[in-house]
Design a protein around this motif. Structure first.
Motif, PDB file in Angstrom:
ATOM      1  N   GLN A   8      41.358  26.947  57.222  1.00  0.00           N
ATOM      2  CA  GLN A   8      40.650  27.032  56.149  1.00  0.00           C
ATOM      3  C   GLN A   8      39.430  27.757  55.569  1.00  0.00           C
ATOM      4  O   GLN A   8      39.334  28.439  54.840  1.00  0.00           O
ATOM      5  N   TRP A  12      38.764  31.074  53.463  1.00  0.00           N
ATOM      6  CA  TRP A  12      37.710  31.264  52.359  1.00  0.00           C
ATOM      7  C   TRP A  12      36.674  32.282  52.579  1.00  0.00           C
ATOM      8  O   TRP A  12      36.417  33.121  51.974  1.00  0.00           O
ATOM      9  N   VAL A  15      38.524  35.441  51.817  1.00  0.00           N
ATOM     10  CA  VAL A  15      38.682  35.668  50.541  1.00  0.00           C
ATOM     11  C   VAL A  15      37.449  36.150  49.928  1.00  0.00           C
ATOM     12  O   VAL A  15      37.143  37.229  49.114  1.00  0.00           O
ATOM     13  N   SER A  58      39.428  27.417  35.480  1.00  0.00           N
ATOM     14  CA  SER A  58      39.876  27.284  36.879  1.00  0.00           C
ATOM     15  C   SER A  58      39.481  26.046  37.280  1.00  0.00           C
ATOM     16  O   SER A  58      40.430  25.433  37.893  1.00  0.00           O
ATOM     17  N   PHE A  62      42.506  23.226  38.640  1.00  0.00           N
ATOM     18  CA  PHE A  62      42.568  22.866  40.073  1.00  0.00           C
ATOM     19  C   PHE A  62      42.430  21.430  40.145  1.00  0.00           C
ATOM     20  O   PHE A  62      43.090  20.891  40.853  1.00  0.00           O
ATOM     21  N   SER A  75      47.662  24.286  47.453  1.00  0.00           N
ATOM     22  CA  SER A  75      48.323  25.705  48.141  1.00  0.00           C
ATOM     23  C   SER A  75      48.565  26.344  46.817  1.00  0.00           C
ATOM     24  O   SER A  75      48.606  27.720  46.691  1.00  0.00           O
ATOM     25  N   TYR A  78      46.239  27.912  44.821  1.00  0.00           N
ATOM     26  CA  TYR A  78      45.496  29.287  45.515  1.00  0.00           C
ATOM     27  C   TYR A  78      46.573  30.316  45.507  1.00  0.00           C
ATOM     28  O   TYR A  78      46.057  31.579  45.149  1.00  0.00           O
ATOM     29  N   SER A  81      46.232  31.906  42.231  1.00  0.00           N
ATOM     30  CA  SER A  81      44.851  32.691  41.894  1.00  0.00           C
ATOM     31  C   SER A  81      45.017  33.913  42.782  1.00  0.00           C
ATOM     32  O   SER A  81      44.436  35.084  42.213  1.00  0.00           O
TER      33      SER A  81
END
Length: 105
Positions: A8, A12, A15, A58, A62, A75, A78, A81
């Motif tokens: 993860q 990130w 991203v 957001s 979330f 998930s 994500y 998004s």
């Protein structure tokens, strides 16, 4: 169980590695798209919209997914998004204006 802490963190990193140049590109596009006297107003308008979406909507969305205490909901958030980011890139491809090296006055 597939998504470990290390995986993860790497995802990130990727991203943000992609998102940072995209944000810079959007900033440059806005500054090139409008004449000088409209740039600040246009940038403030787009910034306020992005601030609302990223800073207000957001976290609310979330937090609802996290409240389920199931990693599949997070998930899914994500994936939503990422889909929105991909969709916005297609919008730019369709409606984007080639303004480089052109007079805007």
């Amino acid at each position: 169980d597939v998504l470990s802490l290390q995986l993860q963190s790497i995802l990130w990193f990727l991203v943000f590695l992609i998102d940072s140049p995209a944000a810079s590109s959007a900033h440059l596009t806005i500054s090139e798209l409008f004449p000088i006297h409209m740039r600040l107003q246009a940038m403030a308008f787009f910034f306020s919209i992005s601030l609302f979406i990223g800073g207000v909507a957001s976290p609310l969305i979330f937090s609802k997914f996290i409240a389920y205490k199931d990693k599949y909901y997070v998930s899914f958030a994500y994936i939503i998004s990422a889909s929105l980011m991909i969709f916005s890139s297609f919008i730019v491809l369709i409606f984007g204006v080639d303004a480089e090296n052109k007079s805007l006055e």
